[in-house]
Design a protein around this motif. Structure first.
Motif, PDB file in Angstrom:
ATOM      1  N   PRO A  64      -1.730   0.379  -1.071  1.00 52.99           N
ATOM      2  CA  PRO A  64      -2.748   0.308  -2.363  1.00 52.99           C
ATOM      3  C   PRO A  64      -3.376  -1.091  -2.446  1.00 52.99           C
ATOM      4  O   PRO A  64      -4.721  -0.951  -2.876  1.00 52.99           O
ATOM      5  CB  PRO A  64      -1.677   0.775  -3.273  1.00 52.99           C
ATOM      6  CG  PRO A  64      -0.282   0.153  -2.914  1.00 52.99           C
ATOM      7  CD  PRO A  64      -0.453   0.419  -1.347  1.00 52.99           C
ATOM      8  N   GLU A  65      -2.833  -2.121  -2.398  1.00 52.84           N
ATOM      9  CA  GLU A  65      -3.217  -3.647  -2.439  1.00 52.84           C
ATOM     10  C   GLU A  65      -4.772  -3.722  -1.618  1.00 52.84           C
ATOM     11  O   GLU A  65      -5.666  -4.046  -2.076  1.00 52.84           O
ATOM     12  CB  GLU A  65      -2.375  -4.661  -2.319  1.00 52.84           C
ATOM     13  CG  GLU A  65      -1.485  -4.953  -3.563  1.00 52.84           C
ATOM     14  CD  GLU A  65      -0.214  -3.924  -3.557  1.00 52.84           C
ATOM     15  OE1 GLU A  65      -0.226  -3.261  -2.864  1.00 52.84           O
ATOM     16  OE2 GLU A  65       0.540  -3.804  -4.550  1.00 52.84           O
ATOM     17  N   ALA A  66      -4.213  -3.239  -0.439  1.00 57.78           N
ATOM     18  CA  ALA A  66      -5.591  -3.238   0.650  1.00 57.78           C
ATOM     19  C   ALA A  66      -6.662  -2.306   0.248  1.00 57.78           C
ATOM     20  O   ALA A  66      -7.866  -3.111   0.384  1.00 57.78           O
ATOM     21  CB  ALA A  66      -5.036  -3.167   2.110  1.00 57.78           C
ATOM     22  N   VAL A  67      -6.586  -1.231  -0.354  1.00 55.88           N
ATOM     23  CA  VAL A  67      -7.917  -0.558  -0.529  1.00 55.88           C
ATOM     24  C   VAL A  67      -8.446  -1.136  -1.695  1.00 55.88           C
ATOM     25  O   VAL A  67      -9.777  -0.841  -1.746  1.00 55.88           O
ATOM     26  CB  VAL A  67      -7.433   0.756  -0.548  1.00 55.88           C
ATOM     27  CG1 VAL A  67      -7.072   1.645   0.618  1.00 55.88           C
ATOM     28  CG2 VAL A  67      -6.402   1.355  -1.836  1.00 55.88           C
ATOM     29  N   VAL A  68      -7.819  -1.712  -2.559  1.00 54.33           N
ATOM     30  CA  VAL A  68      -8.351  -2.209  -3.881  1.00 54.33           C
ATOM     31  C   VAL A  68      -9.025  -3.552  -3.417  1.00 54.33           C
ATOM     32  O   VAL A  68     -10.488  -3.430  -3.829  1.00 54.33           O
ATOM     33  CB  VAL A  68      -7.370  -2.694  -5.000  1.00 54.33           C
ATOM     34  CG1 VAL A  68      -7.953  -3.194  -6.123  1.00 54.33           C
ATOM     35  CG2 VAL A  68      -6.666  -1.057  -5.514  1.00 54.33           C
ATOM     36  N   ARG A  69      -8.446  -4.117  -2.568  1.00 51.63           N
ATOM     37  CA  ARG A  69      -9.262  -5.564  -2.366  1.00 51.63           C
ATOM     38  C   ARG A  69     -10.566  -5.121  -1.526  1.00 51.63           C
ATOM     39  O   ARG A  69     -11.427  -5.870  -1.404  1.00 51.63           O
ATOM     40  CB  ARG A  69      -8.167  -6.207  -1.343  1.00 51.63           C
ATOM     41  CG  ARG A  69      -7.966  -7.634  -1.986  1.00 51.63           C
ATOM     42  CD  ARG A  69      -6.987  -8.442  -1.257  1.00 51.63           C
ATOM     43  NE  ARG A  69      -5.771  -8.590  -2.296  1.00 51.63           N
ATOM     44  CZ  ARG A  69      -4.496  -8.408  -1.779  1.00 51.63           C
ATOM     45  NH1 ARG A  69      -4.213  -8.019  -0.545  1.00 51.63           N
ATOM     46  NH2 ARG A  69      -3.628  -8.675  -2.520  1.00 51.63           N
ATOM     47  N   SER A  70     -10.198  -4.259  -0.586  1.00 52.90           N
ATOM     48  CA  SER A  70     -11.498  -3.720   0.248  1.00 52.90           C
ATOM     49  C   SER A  70     -12.467  -2.852  -0.612  1.00 52.90           C
ATOM     50  O   SER A  70     -13.402  -2.383   0.033  1.00 52.90           O
ATOM     51  CB  SER A  70     -11.256  -3.016   1.675  1.00 52.90           C
ATOM     52  OG  SER A  70     -10.581  -1.716   1.210  1.00 52.90           O
ATOM     53  N   GLN A  71     -12.268  -2.560  -1.668  1.00 54.42           N
ATOM     54  CA  GLN A  71     -13.055  -1.994  -2.851  1.00 54.42           C
ATOM     55  C   GLN A  71     -13.213  -0.567  -2.179  1.00 54.42           C
ATOM     56  O   GLN A  71     -14.160   0.134  -2.865  1.00 54.42           O
ATOM     57  CB  GLN A  71     -14.724  -2.637  -2.979  1.00 54.42           C
ATOM     58  CG  GLN A  71     -14.441  -4.107  -3.604  1.00 54.42           C
ATOM     59  CD  GLN A  71     -15.890  -4.504  -3.402  1.00 54.42           C
ATOM     60  OE1 GLN A  71     -16.196  -5.158  -2.443  1.00 54.42           O
ATOM     61  NE2 GLN A  71     -16.680  -4.407  -4.497  1.00 54.42           N
ATOM     62  N   GLU A  72     -12.210  -0.131  -1.518  1.00 54.00           N
ATOM     63  CA  GLU A  72     -12.362   1.572  -1.322  1.00 54.00           C
ATOM     64  C   GLU A  72     -12.193   2.367  -2.461  1.00 54.00           C
ATOM     65  O   GLU A  72     -12.738   3.261  -2.821  1.00 54.00           O
ATOM     66  CB  GLU A  72     -11.458   1.701  -0.174  1.00 54.00           C
ATOM     67  CG  GLU A  72     -11.955   1.837   1.135  1.00 54.00           C
ATOM     68  CD  GLU A  72     -10.954   1.929   2.311  1.00 54.00           C
ATOM     69  OE1 GLU A  72     -10.311   2.905   2.367  1.00 54.00           O
ATOM     70  OE2 GLU A  72     -10.382   0.870   2.934  1.00 54.00           O
ATOM     71  N   GLU A  73     -11.060   1.749  -3.281  1.00 52.29           N
ATOM     72  CA  GLU A  73     -10.594   2.291  -4.588  1.00 52.29           C
ATOM     73  C   GLU A  73     -10.724   1.008  -5.677  1.00 52.29           C
ATOM     74  O   GLU A  73     -10.760   0.092  -5.302  1.00 52.29           O
ATOM     75  CB  GLU A  73      -9.209   3.028  -4.560  1.00 52.29           C
ATOM     76  CG  GLU A  73      -9.093   3.938  -3.538  1.00 52.29           C
ATOM     77  CD  GLU A  73      -9.694   5.213  -3.800  1.00 52.29           C
ATOM     78  OE1 GLU A  73     -10.079   5.409  -5.026  1.00 52.29           O
ATOM     79  OE2 GLU A  73      -9.795   5.993  -3.055  1.00 52.29           O
ATOM     80  N   LEU A  74     -11.255   1.554  -6.879  1.00 48.31           N
ATOM     81  CA  LEU A  74     -11.330   0.789  -7.939  1.00 48.31           C
ATOM     82  C   LEU A  74      -9.960   0.522  -8.732  1.00 48.31           C
ATOM     83  O   LEU A  74      -9.613  -0.467  -8.951  1.00 48.31           O
ATOM     84  CB  LEU A  74     -12.309   1.294  -8.762  1.00 48.31           C
ATOM     85  CG  LEU A  74     -13.914   1.323  -8.372  1.00 48.31           C
ATOM     86  CD1 LEU A  74     -14.736   1.880  -9.554  1.00 48.31           C
ATOM     87  CD2 LEU A  74     -14.365  -0.062  -8.123  1.00 48.31           C
ATOM     88  N   VAL A  75      -9.143   1.751  -8.818  1.00 48.48           N
ATOM     89  CA  VAL A  75      -7.776   1.532  -9.440  1.00 48.48           C
ATOM     90  C   VAL A  75      -7.023   2.473  -8.590  1.00 48.48           C
ATOM     91  O   VAL A  75      -7.195   3.402  -8.231  1.00 48.48           O
ATOM     92  CB  VAL A  75      -7.920   2.043 -10.944  1.00 48.48           C
ATOM     93  CG1 VAL A  75      -6.901   1.715 -11.706  1.00 48.48           C
ATOM     94  CG2 VAL A  75      -9.050   1.372 -11.741  1.00 48.48           C
ATOM     95  N   VAL A  76      -5.853   2.004  -8.413  1.00 50.18           N
ATOM     96  CA  VAL A  76      -4.730   2.843  -8.095  1.00 50.18           C
ATOM     97  C   VAL A  76      -3.486   2.851  -8.854  1.00 50.18           C
ATOM     98  O   VAL A  76      -3.295   1.517  -9.406  1.00 50.18           O
ATOM     99  CB  VAL A  76      -4.291   2.239  -6.585  1.00 50.18           C
ATOM    100  CG1 VAL A  76      -2.977   2.956  -6.197  1.00 50.18           C
ATOM    101  CG2 VAL A  76      -5.497   2.308  -5.630  1.00 50.18           C
ATOM    102  N   LEU A  77      -2.712   3.812  -9.097  1.00 49.79           N
ATOM    103  CA  LEU A  77      -1.635   3.838  -9.994  1.00 49.79           C
ATOM    104  C   LEU A  77      -0.274   4.045  -9.229  1.00 49.79           C
ATOM    105  O   LEU A  77      -0.455   4.392  -8.314  1.00 49.79           O
ATOM    106  CB  LEU A  77      -1.750   4.959 -11.023  1.00 49.79           C
ATOM    107  CG  LEU A  77      -2.481   5.149 -12.396  1.00 49.79           C
ATOM    108  CD1 LEU A  77      -2.179   6.422 -13.115  1.00 49.79           C
ATOM    109  CD2 LEU A  77      -2.067   3.801 -13.239  1.00 49.79           C
TER     110      LEU A  77
END
Lengths: 244, 400
Positions: free
Chosen positions: B95-108
């Motif tokens: 999850p941290e990686a997809v947020v950092r790469s802006q694939e996702e804005l928010v992950v719960l």
């Protein structure tokens, strides 16, 4: 009538003029001849009260540029080295601007501009914007602008700079006209031909001082030369910076 | 043959008329001063507002898609989120990686101890993984957090009721808004940029003129023949100064008119903001800003007469344009309550006064007088300094 006695002017450590004296009479053309950088322009600038002299005395028709600057400017017509026309104005508007600054009425200006247009041959371009004018046309407009208020004394700084043969001829004819009308004309130049063809009196300026002064004959006699050119070279000591 | 009979000359009027005529013929000056600013600023602003509001709106209305890690641990929360229209997505591997790469804005992320704490009636931990430094994620973060807060509150109230406690006990203070702002006064929030734009225009409007009539004239070598005329140099300078002021004022007036025409197009109707600028307000603003045009013209002429060429003048000008920005930026970052003494500070007082005029509250006449007076005093002092510079012999010497 101009009387100049012992003029001095320095810019910082540079002594541009150191001890220039001469007289320019009415109805005569006086030529300031000298190589580039000899101090001719600085001398003229002091005459038209743009620069105050460090030392020495100037009288133009009895007036002192230091005290009566405004009065002197009314009696002077000046064509500076940089012609300084306004490119977005027509030739007529350029001339009118200076006429107005001299306090002339519209009627006076119209009459005078008609006269100058005829004398200088400016009919073809008087109502065109000066952008793109040839050097010859520029000089004519600059002269008309300087003469719009009919000044008694006329100062011309390197008037034939950049002119072709035809334009030079027209200019010389006009300067001779001024002489006939009784004006006192002073012109500076580094061209020997010009002084030889025009000037009644020649003031040779070198390194900020007067090297010799007199009519062409007097100068040749004094230097023991048979031609003006030889006389100049002998009097200045070199022919550097002068054009035959 | 002697000189023609000559009247007393008024050099100021002659120079003013000539400079005005000459500069109106200069396409570059007319374009930059009278067209570019007045059209560019308002439209740039409108476009910006359109763009941001529509982008915000889009983000706020778009279906919220949130990847959830450990969704099976919190079935009731998932149901709530889905009822609110949120799409629950399968969890990413990192999850941290997809947020950092802006694939996702928010992950719960539902933490493993969630069910246990939930059953015990203790705060059950949920992580919102996001990068708030990315502006585009702020709307999504806000929405997710808001949903979680609503869910938490609802559940909390239910629990209190089950324990026989009145839910009102949770609300110890009843906060009520009494909004005294009017549709007119709220406009200042949307128009906070206006003083800023006008200040810049007061300076840029006269910039070309100040450079052209002083440094430009020096460079074209027309200043020398001009000074040979029997007119005091201060009159020549004042004539040029007046043309510079005229162009700056024209630029300001056109900018204001163009704002008046363009403001109604702003997408703010639903916020209850009255963005109309009355003609009286326009004239008041013009009156307040006019002394700044004179101040700017004097300052620009002063600087331009130091410069030997147009180019050199230009390099000074880019610094001068920073001056009017200083009070505007201070004011935007740190709004203050206008007081009488502030009206004696040029540039600062105009910022405050224009704000008050837009708010639609009456402005005391003394404030006007002090602002106009103090700015004029400084403007005229600068003009006097410029006039003495004109009297120095070396002003005619250009770069050559």
């Amino acid at each position: 009538m101009i009387v100049v006695k012992n003029l001095h002017k320095s810019f910082g450590d540079v002594k541009a003029v150191c001890g220039v004296s001469f007289e320019a009479r009415d109805g005569e053309i006086t030529g300031l001849l000298g190589p580039n950088g000899a101090g001719k322009t600085t001398t003229l600038r002091m005459l038209y009260s743009l620069l105050p002299p460090d030392e020495g005395e100037i009288r133009i028709d009895g007036l002192d540029p230091g005290k009566d600057a405004m009065e002197i400017k009314r009696t002077l017509g000046v064509v500076p080295d940089g012609r300084g026309l306004y490119n977005r104005l027509t030739a007529r508007e350029n001339i009118e601007y200076f006429g107005e600054l001299h306090g002339m009425t519209r009627a006076q200006m119209n009459e005078r501009i008609d006269h100058l247009t005829k004398t200088l041959g400016m009919e073809d371009f008087i109502d065109r914007r000066t952008e793109g004018f040839s050097q010859g046309q520029r000089v004519k407009v600059a002269i008309a602008r300087a003469m719009v208020h009919s000044p008694q004394t006329v100062l011309l700084d390197e008037p034939s700079n950049g002119l072709d043969v035809m334009a030079t001829r027209a200019l010389r004819n006009y300067i001779l006209c001024l002489k006939r009308d009784g004006h006192s004309v002073v012109l500076s130049t580094h061209i020997m031909q010009e002084v030889a063809a025009l000037c009644d009196r020649i003031v040779i300026i070198a390194k900020g001082a007067v090297a010799a002064d007199g009519t062409a004959e007097e100068l040749m006699e004094r230097s023991g030369s048979s031609s003006l050119e030889d006389a100049f070279v002998k009097l200045i000591g070199s022919d550097e910076g002068l054009l035959a | 043959m002697s000189g023609v009979k000559q009247r007393q000359v008024n050099g100021i009027g002659t120079v003013f008329r000539k400079e005005t005529r000459e500069n109106f013929r200069d396409r570059r000056t007319v374009f930059n001063t009278l067209l570019l600013g007045p059209i560019l600023f308002p439209f740039m602003f409108i476009a910006l507002v359109w763009f941001t509001t529509s982008a915000e709106q889009e983000r706020a209305e778009k279906t919220l898609e949130v990847p959830v890690i450990g969704a099976e641990l919190a079935p009731s929360l998932m149901r709530f989120l889905e009822q609110q229209g949120t799409v629950i997505k399968a969890p990413p591997v990192d999850p941290e990686a997809v947020v950092r790469s802006q694939e996702e804005l928010v992950v719960l992320r539902i933490l493993p101890e969630y069910p246990e704490k939930w059953l015990a009636g203790e705060p059950a931990p949920v992580e919102v993984i996001a990068d708030p430094s990315r502006q585009e994620s702020s709307v999504a973060i806000g929405r997710v957090k808001n949903l979680l807060a609503v869910y938490g509150q609802q559940t909390g109230l239910l629990r209190l009721q089950l324990r026989g406690v009145a839910p009102q006990a949770m609300a110890a203070v009843d906060v009520r808004d009494v909004d005294l702002s009017t549709a007119k006064s709220r406009a200042i929030l949307a128009m906070i940029f206006l003083p800023y734009v006008l200040m810049i225009t007061a300076f840029t409007g006269g910039m070309h003129l100040a450079m052209d009539t002083t440094a430009g004239e020096k460079e074209r070598k027309s200043l020398e023949p001009l000074f040979i005329n029997p007119v005091p140099r201060w009159q020549i300078m004042v004539g040029k100064l007046l043309t510079t002021t005229l162009f700056a004022m024209a630029s300001l007036a056109l900018t204001l008119v163009s704002f008046k025409l363009v403001l109604p197009l702003m997408p703010v109707g639903t916020f209850g903001i009255d963005l109309s600028l009355s003609v009286t307000a326009l004239l008041q603003i013009l009156l307040v800003i006019a002394p700044v045009a004179i101040l700017a013209a004097s300052l620009l002429t002063l600087l331009a007469s130091f410069a030997k060429t147009y180019r050199e003048a230009q390099s000074y000008m880019s610094l001068v344009v920073m001056i009017p920005l200083i009070p505007s930026i201070i004011f935007m970052a740190n709004p203050i309550k206008p007081e009488l003494w502030m009206m004696s500070v040029p540039l600062f007082s105009q910022n405050l006064l224009i704000g008050e005029i837009i708010r639609g509250d009456g402005v005391p006449a003394l404030w006007y007088a002090l602002s106009i007076g103090s700015t004029l005093v400084i403007g005229l002092t600068l003009a006097a300094v410029a006039a003495t510079l004109y009297n120095r012999p070396r002003i005619i010497f250009s770069g050559s």
